[in-house]
Design a protein around this motif. Structure first.
Motif, PDB file in Angstrom:
ATOM      1  N   TYR A  60       0.832  -1.200   0.000  1.00  0.00           N
ATOM      2  CA  TYR A  60       0.000   0.000   0.000  1.00  0.00           C
ATOM      3  C   TYR A  60       0.870   1.255   0.000  1.00  0.00           C
ATOM      4  O   TYR A  60       1.968   1.270   0.580  1.00  0.00           O
ATOM      5  CB  TYR A  60      -0.874   0.038   1.253  1.00  0.00           C
ATOM      6  CG  TYR A  60      -1.836  -1.092   1.398  1.00  0.00           C
ATOM      7  CD1 TYR A  60      -1.503  -2.222   2.145  1.00  0.00           C
ATOM      8  CD2 TYR A  60      -3.111  -1.032   0.817  1.00  0.00           C
ATOM      9  CE1 TYR A  60      -2.393  -3.271   2.287  1.00  0.00           C
ATOM     10  CE2 TYR A  60      -4.005  -2.081   0.957  1.00  0.00           C
ATOM     11  CZ  TYR A  60      -3.637  -3.194   1.695  1.00  0.00           C
ATOM     12  OH  TYR A  60      -4.527  -4.230   1.834  1.00  0.00           O
ATOM     13  N   ASP A  62       1.604   4.809   1.595  1.00  0.00           N
ATOM     14  CA  ASP A  62       1.485   5.182   3.011  1.00  0.00           C
ATOM     15  C   ASP A  62       0.166   5.890   3.335  1.00  0.00           C
ATOM     16  O   ASP A  62      -0.410   5.695   4.404  1.00  0.00           O
ATOM     17  CB  ASP A  62       2.646   6.104   3.412  1.00  0.00           C
ATOM     18  CG  ASP A  62       3.930   5.335   3.652  1.00  0.00           C
ATOM     19  OD1 ASP A  62       4.980   5.991   3.787  1.00  0.00           O
ATOM     20  OD2 ASP A  62       3.891   4.079   3.689  1.00  0.00           O
ATOM     21  N   ARG A  65      -2.581   3.208   3.892  1.00  0.00           N
ATOM     22  CA  ARG A  65      -2.328   2.021   4.726  1.00  0.00           C
ATOM     23  C   ARG A  65      -3.093   2.137   6.035  1.00  0.00           C
ATOM     24  O   ARG A  65      -3.093   3.162   6.702  1.00  0.00           O
ATOM     25  CB  ARG A  65      -0.836   1.858   4.991  1.00  0.00           C
ATOM     26  CG  ARG A  65      -0.478   0.538   5.696  1.00  0.00           C
ATOM     27  CD  ARG A  65       1.014   0.334   5.840  1.00  0.00           C
ATOM     28  NE  ARG A  65       1.667   0.157   4.557  1.00  0.00           N
ATOM     29  CZ  ARG A  65       2.507   1.036   4.015  1.00  0.00           C
ATOM     30  NH1 ARG A  65       2.809   2.144   4.665  1.00  0.00           N
ATOM     31  NH2 ARG A  65       3.066   0.793   2.840  1.00  0.00           N
ATOM     32  N   GLY A  66      -3.783   1.043   6.399  1.00  0.00           N
ATOM     33  CA  GLY A  66      -4.596   1.045   7.617  1.00  0.00           C
ATOM     34  C   GLY A  66      -6.029   1.473   7.377  1.00  0.00           C
ATOM     35  O   GLY A  66      -6.899   1.254   8.239  1.00  0.00           O
ATOM     36  N   ARG A  67      -6.307   2.077   6.228  1.00  0.00           N
ATOM     37  CA  ARG A  67      -7.684   2.505   5.911  1.00  0.00           C
ATOM     38  C   ARG A  67      -8.239   1.711   4.728  1.00  0.00           C
ATOM     39  O   ARG A  67      -9.442   1.433   4.683  1.00  0.00           O
ATOM     40  CB  ARG A  67      -7.699   3.993   5.557  1.00  0.00           C
ATOM     41  CG  ARG A  67      -7.228   4.909   6.661  1.00  0.00           C
ATOM     42  CD  ARG A  67      -7.468   6.383   6.289  1.00  0.00           C
ATOM     43  NE  ARG A  67      -6.738   6.803   5.098  1.00  0.00           N
ATOM     44  CZ  ARG A  67      -7.317   7.298   4.003  1.00  0.00           C
ATOM     45  NH1 ARG A  67      -8.627   7.439   3.946  1.00  0.00           N
ATOM     46  NH2 ARG A  67      -6.585   7.674   2.962  1.00  0.00           N
ATOM     47  N   THR A  69      -8.105  -1.711   2.087  1.00  0.00           N
ATOM     48  CA  THR A  69      -7.693  -3.107   2.002  1.00  0.00           C
ATOM     49  C   THR A  69      -7.921  -3.619   0.588  1.00  0.00           C
ATOM     50  O   THR A  69      -9.048  -3.568   0.083  1.00  0.00           O
ATOM     51  CB  THR A  69      -8.472  -3.988   2.992  1.00  0.00           C
ATOM     52  OG1 THR A  69      -8.261  -3.513   4.322  1.00  0.00           O
ATOM     53  CG2 THR A  69      -8.005  -5.440   2.897  1.00  0.00           C
ATOM     54  N   ASN A  84     -12.098   2.485   3.853  1.00  0.00           N
ATOM     55  CA  ASN A  84     -12.719   2.941   5.093  1.00  0.00           C
ATOM     56  C   ASN A  84     -12.134   4.281   5.502  1.00  0.00           C
ATOM     57  O   ASN A  84     -11.088   4.702   4.992  1.00  0.00           O
ATOM     58  CB  ASN A  84     -12.488   1.923   6.210  1.00  0.00           C
ATOM     59  CG  ASN A  84     -13.108   0.572   5.906  1.00  0.00           C
ATOM     60  OD1 ASN A  84     -14.118   0.469   5.208  1.00  0.00           O
ATOM     61  ND2 ASN A  84     -12.508  -0.478   6.437  1.00  0.00           N
ATOM     62  N   SER A  85     -12.816   4.939   6.418  1.00  0.00           N
ATOM     63  CA  SER A  85     -12.353   6.237   6.937  1.00  0.00           C
ATOM     64  C   SER A  85     -11.961   7.167   5.796  1.00  0.00           C
ATOM     65  O   SER A  85     -10.894   7.787   5.807  1.00  0.00           O
ATOM     66  CB  SER A  85     -11.162   6.036   7.888  1.00  0.00           C
ATOM     67  OG  SER A  85     -11.494   5.185   8.951  1.00  0.00           O
TER      68      SER A  85
END
Lengths: 116, 112
Positions: A60, A62, A65-67, A69, A84-85
């Motif tokens: 991903y 940066d 990443r984390g939001r 998938t 998401n978010s």
């Protein structure tokens, strides 16, 4: 003939979620890495994420990443991007792309607009 | 991250004349497989990007031979030997030797 047909683009509020899909045909889907690339309105291209043939490796940028998938279903010849978010700055046309080194085939793109 | 710097950012060319776009990377693009992963894309107005050249100099099927790619290491060039009206659009270089993949800013080509 290779075809990458995207769907799922929409208008969503900041903080909301959206799932993009891409249906692939014309090649052996499970033989290739797949990627998402986006383009904000009037701007250049930005690589977002890539996934290995069997889904075992994901990469991903940066900023997502984390939001976001990335995933795939090789039985359905389909690629996905769960977002998401969502932020206003995620507003862009999202392209489904075959490959992660050669980027040889591109879908038509789907517009995601994040706005209140 | 590898920074890809294109120049010029815009180009106004007379039909039939040549055009040259430069792309410089902040790191070598030679990958562990020995290949140099530098791609060139064309994006015509209102269309999805289309790959023209991969691995520095290999032209895609169906791409006119007036397009050529060259370079090595960190310096790369896309040349259009004789610009035609259908070449109008934005051209991007992209490196795929390192994560994250990164694109140049794009070079807008128009007809003078």
């Amino acid at each position: 003939e290779v075809q990458l047909v995207g769907s799922g683009g929409d208008l969503v509020q900041p903080g909301g979620s959206l799932r993009l899909s891409c249906a692939a045909s014309g090649f052996t889907f499970s033989d290739d890495w797949m990627s998402w690339v986006r383009q904000a309105p009037g701007k250049g291209l930005e690589w977002v994420a890539s996934i290995k043939k069997d889904g075992s490796e994901k990469r991903y940028v940066d900023s997502v990443r984390g939001r976001f998938t990335i995933s795939r279903d090789n039985a359905k010849n389909s690629l996905y991007l769960q977002m998401n978010s969502l932020r206003v700055e995620d507003t862009a046309v999202y392209f489904c792309v075959r490959g992660a080194w050669l980027f040889g085939d591109w879908g038509q793109g789907g517009l995601v607009t994040v706005s209140s | 991250d590898v920074v890809m710097t294109q120049s010029p950012l815009s180009l106004s060319v007379t039909l039939g004349q040549p055009a040259t776009i430069s792309c410089k990377s902040s790191q070598s693009l030679v990958y562990s497989d020995g290949n140099t992963h530098l791609n060139w894309f064309q994006q015509r107005p209102g269309q999805s990007p289309r790959r023209l050249i991969y691995k520095v100099s290999t032209r895609d099927s169906g791409v006119p031979d007036r397009f050529s790619g060259s370079g090595s290491g960190t310096d790369f060039t896309l040349k259009i030997s004789r610009v035609e009206a259908e070449d109008v659009g934005v051209y991007y270089c992209m490196q795929a030797a390192h994560w994250p993949r990164t694109f140049g800013q794009g070079t807008k080509v128009e007809i003078k």
